[in-house]
Design a protein around this motif. Sequence first.
Motif, PDB file in Angstrom:
ATOM      1  N   VAL A  68      42.205  45.244  38.902  1.00 24.03           N
ATOM      2  CA  VAL A  68      40.633  44.380  38.176  1.00 24.03           C
ATOM      3  C   VAL A  68      39.561  45.104  38.065  1.00 24.03           C
ATOM      4  CG1 VAL A  68      39.452  41.941  39.233  1.00 24.03           C
ATOM      5  CG2 VAL A  68      41.674  42.634  39.621  1.00 24.03           C
TER       6      VAL A  68
ATOM      7  N   GLU B  56      46.960  39.228  28.137  1.00 24.10           N
ATOM      8  CA  GLU B  56      45.821  38.496  29.334  1.00 24.10           C
ATOM      9  C   GLU B  56      46.218  37.595  30.079  1.00 24.10           C
ATOM     10  OE1 GLU B  56      43.142  40.263  29.027  1.00 24.10           O
ATOM     11  OE2 GLU B  56      44.224  41.352  27.427  1.00 24.10           O
TER      12      GLU B  56
ATOM     13  N   LEU C  83      50.208  41.364  41.120  1.00 28.45           N
ATOM     14  CA  LEU C  83      49.051  40.744  40.382  1.00 28.45           C
ATOM     15  C   LEU C  83      49.731  41.044  38.824  1.00 28.45           C
ATOM     16  CD1 LEU C  83      46.085  40.074  39.460  1.00 28.45           C
ATOM     17  CD2 LEU C  83      45.682  42.251  39.185  1.00 28.45           C
TER      18      LEU C  83
ATOM     19  N   TRP D 249      38.054  44.881  33.878  1.00 30.82           N
ATOM     20  CA  TRP D 249      37.092  43.461  33.227  1.00 30.82           C
ATOM     21  C   TRP D 249      36.236  43.973  33.680  1.00 30.82           C
ATOM     22  CZ3 TRP D 249      42.284  42.478  35.878  1.00 30.82           C
ATOM     23  CH2 TRP D 249      42.802  41.593  34.847  1.00 30.82           C
TER      24      TRP D 249
ATOM     25  N   TYR E 157      43.101  32.713  36.996  1.00 32.56           N
ATOM     26  CA  TYR E 157      44.177  33.556  36.576  1.00 32.56           C
ATOM     27  C   TYR E 157      44.862  32.087  37.688  1.00 32.56           C
ATOM     28  CZ  TYR E 157      42.380  33.658  42.171  1.00 32.56           C
ATOM     29  OH  TYR E 157      42.401  33.384  43.128  1.00 32.56           O
TER      30      TYR E 157
ATOM     31  N   HIS F 256      49.590  41.361  35.071  1.00 32.20           N
ATOM     32  CA  HIS F 256      48.669  41.276  33.524  1.00 32.20           C
ATOM     33  C   HIS F 256      49.117  41.159  32.487  1.00 32.20           C
ATOM     34  CE1 HIS F 256      45.181  42.685  31.605  1.00 32.20           C
ATOM     35  NE2 HIS F 256      45.299  41.288  31.720  1.00 32.20           N
TER      36      HIS F 256
ATOM     37  N   LEU G  48      38.985  39.519  41.658  1.00 32.58           N
ATOM     38  CA  LEU G  48      39.432  38.055  40.779  1.00 32.58           C
ATOM     39  C   LEU G  48      37.777  37.064  40.657  1.00 32.58           C
ATOM     40  CD1 LEU G  48      43.087  37.928  41.001  1.00 32.58           C
ATOM     41  CD2 LEU G  48      42.103  38.807  39.002  1.00 32.58           C
TER      42      LEU G  48
ATOM     43  N   VAL H  56      47.033  35.890  33.777  1.00 35.80           N
ATOM     44  CA  VAL H  56      46.900  36.811  34.938  1.00 35.80           C
ATOM     45  C   VAL H  56      47.278  35.939  35.901  1.00 35.80           C
ATOM     46  CG1 VAL H  56      45.137  37.560  36.577  1.00 35.80           C
ATOM     47  CG2 VAL H  56      44.957  37.606  34.267  1.00 35.80           C
TER      48      VAL H  56
END
Length: 230
Positions: free
Chosen positions: A78, A7, A61, A82, A34, A63, A27, A9
């Motif tokens: 994203v 999880e 990004l 989420w 993050y 992840h 985000l 970021v």
Amino acid sequence: MGLISDEYVRLLGAWPSPFVLRTRIALNLKRVPYEYLEEEDSLNSESVLNYNPVHKQIPILIHGNKPIRESLNIVMYVDETWLSGPPILPSDPFDRAVARFWDVYIDEHCFTSINGVAVAKDEEERKAAIAKLEMCMALLEETFQECSKGRGFFGGDNIGFIDIGFGSMLGPLKVLEKFTGVKFIHPETTPGLFHWVDRFYSHEAVKPVMPDIEKLVEFARLKFNTSFFK
């Protein structure tokens, strides 16, 4: 360094990049914690070359240990990963297709026209790029009226995919306005966009990450190093 959580970021980026800005806004909208890692020389960055060996570009990004590349692709990732915060893309398939179309248009026509003005070899070439950019703004004004349906954003009541795509270009656009004296977003010719800009800038997901215009002006002078930016 220990094992990285699935999880965790991270975002590899550079502060002047409108494409990195898109990712940061997305985000923030989704309230995703993050770590932001500034890459001063992304072309020679070991991290960038490692995570994006094909294009060697930011944003990236990460992840967990999974790299996601290309700004529009990242914003979609994203949104789908989420569920916290408002949706970025519309739920209706047609509306989603429309939003994707306009963000690609913004990259292929608006952003290239901004760059076209900056790197024009002569006044004739510069005027042509300015005219194309003005046409882009006229089309986006029509698109705003259609997509917003009388509400505050392209996405309706909140920032959506087109808002992020176009809003990330406001910094370069304002820099260009300073050097050309042309107002590309004007209360008479683009009234919808003109009022939208203030709403976008003041949004809680945007305000903390929007780069300072004067700092962008100095960056443009150094980057392009032409008489146009002096």
